[in-house]
Design a protein around this motif. Structure first.
Motif, PDB file in Angstrom:
ATOM      1  N   GLU A 164       5.121   1.904  10.278  1.00  0.00           N
ATOM      2  CA  GLU A 164       4.181   1.525  11.666  1.00  0.00           C
ATOM      3  C   GLU A 164       4.987   0.833  12.750  1.00  0.00           C
ATOM      4  OE1 GLU A 164       1.328  -1.170  10.506  1.00  0.00           O
ATOM      5  OE2 GLU A 164      -0.153   0.334   9.425  1.00  0.00           O
ATOM      6  N   ARG A 205       4.718  -2.820   0.515  1.00  0.00           N
ATOM      7  CA  ARG A 205       4.398  -3.331   1.765  1.00  0.00           C
ATOM      8  C   ARG A 205       5.684  -2.993   2.741  1.00  0.00           C
ATOM      9  NH1 ARG A 205       1.972  -3.485   5.701  1.00  0.00           N
ATOM     10  NH2 ARG A 205       2.247  -4.868   7.248  1.00  0.00           N
ATOM     11  N   ARG A 255       5.121   0.293   4.035  1.00  0.00           N
ATOM     12  CA  ARG A 255       4.084   0.649   5.303  1.00  0.00           C
ATOM     13  C   ARG A 255       4.501   0.041   6.389  1.00  0.00           C
ATOM     14  NH1 ARG A 255       1.838   4.597   6.652  1.00  0.00           N
ATOM     15  NH2 ARG A 255       1.987   5.100   4.411  1.00  0.00           N
ATOM     16  N   GLY A 298      -2.479   5.170   3.814  1.00  0.00           N
ATOM     17  CA  GLY A 298      -1.729   4.796   4.918  1.00  0.00           C
ATOM     18  C   GLY A 298      -1.953   3.217   5.286  1.00  0.00           C
ATOM     19  N   LYS A 299      -2.640   2.290   4.111  1.00  0.00           N
ATOM     20  CA  LYS A 299      -2.856   0.934   4.287  1.00  0.00           C
ATOM     21  C   LYS A 299      -2.368   0.160   3.277  1.00  0.00           C
ATOM     22  CE  LYS A 299      -7.288   2.071   5.019  1.00  0.00           C
ATOM     23  NZ  LYS A 299      -8.911   2.014   5.348  1.00  0.00           N
ATOM     24  N   SER A 300      -1.683  -0.833   3.405  1.00  0.00           N
ATOM     25  CA  SER A 300      -1.337  -1.624   2.302  1.00  0.00           C
ATOM     26  C   SER A 300      -2.299  -2.368   1.902  1.00  0.00           C
ATOM     27  CB  SER A 300      -0.110  -2.699   2.686  1.00  0.00           C
ATOM     28  OG  SER A 300       0.883  -2.298   3.380  1.00  0.00           O
ATOM     29  N   VAL A 301      -2.535  -2.350   0.293  1.00  0.00           N
ATOM     30  CA  VAL A 301      -3.914  -3.006  -0.241  1.00  0.00           C
ATOM     31  C   VAL A 301      -3.545  -3.557  -1.500  1.00  0.00           C
ATOM     32  CG1 VAL A 301      -6.166  -2.379  -0.959  1.00  0.00           C
ATOM     33  CG2 VAL A 301      -5.369  -0.950   0.612  1.00  0.00           C
ATOM     34  N   PHE A 310       6.382 -11.806   9.632  1.00  0.00           N
ATOM     35  CA  PHE A 310       4.926 -11.877   9.835  1.00  0.00           C
ATOM     36  C   PHE A 310       4.186 -10.600   8.994  1.00  0.00           C
ATOM     37  CE2 PHE A 310       1.049 -11.037  12.155  1.00  0.00           C
ATOM     38  CZ  PHE A 310       0.589 -12.261  12.429  1.00  0.00           C
ATOM     39  N   GLY A 311       5.006  -9.455   9.089  1.00  0.00           N
ATOM     40  CA  GLY A 311       4.465  -8.289   8.443  1.00  0.00           C
ATOM     41  C   GLY A 311       4.448  -8.395   6.704  1.00  0.00           C
ATOM     42  N   ALA A 369       4.010 -11.323   5.033  1.00  0.00           N
ATOM     43  CA  ALA A 369       3.319 -12.573   4.813  1.00  0.00           C
ATOM     44  C   ALA A 369       2.220 -12.498   3.657  1.00  0.00           C
ATOM     45  CB  ALA A 369       2.611 -13.148   6.318  1.00  0.00           C
ATOM     46  N   GLY A 370       1.691 -11.380   3.389  1.00  0.00           N
ATOM     47  CA  GLY A 370       0.961 -11.156   2.287  1.00  0.00           C
ATOM     48  C   GLY A 370       1.514 -11.071   1.002  1.00  0.00           C
TER      49      GLY A 370
END
Ligand code: FAD
Ligand code: FES
Ligand code: FES
Lengths: 163, 284
Positions: free
Chosen positions: A118, A111, A114, A56-59, A129-130, A132-133
């Motif tokens: 959320e 990304r 996820r 459940g996390k973007s890594v 913003f979400g 941005a990575g």
């Protein structure tokens, strides 16, 4: 140092691999498991092309040793949809021209997946913003944002229709 | 970019992690989120023989607020900080700062303990912790001890924590009054060219108390008492803000790097501090 057994599930399938502790998850996925959706762009934790979903996390899979992911559930772009059954995000990227060369796309979609879990109805600003990575050298981001907003609408519409 | 080989350990609680650190001496390093350490290991700037993964140490996770006493476990991620409603109410300055750290992927992994323990002048949390007067708890072979954030940083990557100690939690009193964390960066996900953390309280139209800390403008964070003093007693008007900026500029010591020459950094430092004071005052 000797290799160790590492177990996790990748796109719902249980995997047991042998790897040295220093092996980065991106290499285990691509080279040992032939899961080549996640790409290596920068290898320095900046571009997000290697993004996978872990519990459940973007890594960024270039910034995690495979052994740190022992016992986790990993989802890559391959697990989000299949060619015959595209996920709304995958469809939207195609329809709205959310990619050009496609190199960043697996990371973008994983990304965005996820992000929409959320926040199912994000504003344009929240999408920017979400996301941005994740870097893209081709599109100028405009159509990526458009694709994600369209996918959110589609997913919300499907949900409403089912209710 | 493959790091050197190491042996991997995953203890199930903090006490076992400390004994592993003790038995492997300076060949051992703990890994929290790994988003400062792994890049350094890939560049072979950090050599680690024994890597001790803290991810299973549940005793170092979570946020609690009891009255105005706030405690944050070292293994709490930046993402957890942002998601925490009780923290946003008790210390909105942390929420504002955490949103300006790195990017979403990094924030899911990066921990607040790793951020403050790392000792990289570019990290945002150390200056913030000095501004709010936080205290760090470290656990070593002889038990717990507490170190004030304002006494923790000695030089770049050198802190008051001993090699066989683990930073377990951060404590502070919920700040009162107005607050701001203002950061100038080249792009999202970049470290600060300059950043300022400001707390202000107001009484009868004047500044009753102030605390100011600056990030990435020296090899350690700079808590500038002189800048804060320049504001206290005044009406936070243009002249007193200028005086605070002048006092802050005496305390910082930036060096030239790919974020710009010294003069540019001093200029940016003045701008971020001015903006931070104005925003904090408007919220006081
Ligand atoms: C692309 C990118 C952009 C970034 N941008 C920013 C930014 O803008 N601002 C910012 O502040 N940071 C930034 N970072 C760094 C990020 O926030 C790191 O996650 C953070 O600095 C370290 O936290 P960590 O949990 O990842 O620690 P790790 O990388 O695991 O550890 C860092 C160091 O601290 C030590 N350590 C960790 N936890 C403890 C503990 N509990 N006790 C004792 N020692 C400990 C480790 O041994 C290591 O030496 C960025 C990172 C990346 C990859
Ligand atoms: S390859 Fe992992 S962030 Fe670029
Ligand atoms: S489509 Fe080419 S990098 Fe994004």
């Amino acid at each position: 140092m000797s290799k160790q057994h590492i177990k996790f599930t990748v796109n719902g399938e249980e995997k047991d691999v042998l790897a040295e502790p220093r092996e980065l998850l991106i290499h285990t996925l691509r080279e040992q498991l032939n899961v080549t959706g996640p790409h290596i762009g920068c290898e320095t934790s900046h571009c997000g092309a290697c993004t996978v979903d872990i519990d459940g996390k973007s890594v960024k899979a270039c910034t995690l040793f495979a052994i740190q992911a022992n016992g986790t559930e990993i989802t890559t772009v391959e697990g989000i949809g299949s060619p015959d059954d595209l996920h709304p995000l995958q469809k939207a990227f195609r329809e709205h021209h959310g990619l050009q060369c496609g190199y960043c796309t697996p990371g973008m979609i994983t990304r965005a997946y996820r992000l929409l879990q959320e926040n199912p109805s994000p504003t344009e600003e929240e999408v920017r913003f979400g996301m941005a990575g994740n870097l893209c050298r081709c599109t100028g981001y405009q159509n990526i944002v458009k694709s994600i907003l369209a996918a959110a609408d589609e997913m919300n519409g499907v949900k409403e229709a089912a209710e | 970019m493959i790091p050197g080989a190491f042996e991997y350990h995953r203890p199930s609680d903090t006490a076992s992690a400390v004994s592993l650190l003790q038995s492997h001496g300076d060949e051992a390093r703990v890994i929290a989120g790994g988003h400062s350490l792994i890049p350094m290991m890939k560049l072979r700037m950090a050599a680690v023989e024994h890597l001790i993964d803290l991810q299973d140490c549940q005793d170092m996770k979570g946020i609690s607020v009891d009255g105005d006493a706030v405690t944050i476990g070292a293994m709490t991620t930046q993402h957890d900080l942002i998601e925490s409603k009780i923290l946003a109410d008790a210390a909105p300055i942390l929420h504002e700062a955490a949103l300006q750290i790195a990017d979403p992927q990094v924030r899911y992994m990066g921990t607040v303990g790793g951020n403050v323990a790392n000792g990289d002048p570019g990290n945002d949390m150390p200056g913030l912790m000095q501004c709010i007067g936080a205290v760090f708890t470290v656990l070593g072979p002889n038990g717990d001890r507490e170190i004030a954030a304002r006494d923790f940083y000695e030089a770049a990557y050198t802190t008051a924590r001993e090699d066989d100690e683990i930073l377990t939690q951060i404590r502070f009193t919920a700040p009162k009054g107005g607050y701001a964390y203002e950061k100038q960066k080249r792009k999202i996900g970049d470290y600060a060219t300059a950043a300022a953390a400001v707390l202000l309280t107001k009484e009868g139209g004047t500044v009753a108390s102030a605390s100011i800390a600056m990030t990435n403008l020296s090899d350690i964070p700079v808590w500038s008492e002189a800048a804060a003093q320049a504001l206290v007693g005044g009406a936070c008007d243009a002249d007193s803000v200028k005086a605070a900026v002048a006092a802050m500029l005496e305390d910082i010591d930036p060096s030239e790097d790919n974020r710009g020459p010294v003069e540019f950094k001093r200029h940016v430092a003045g701008i971020v501090l001015t903006r931070a004071i104005e925003r904090a005052w408007s919220r006081a």
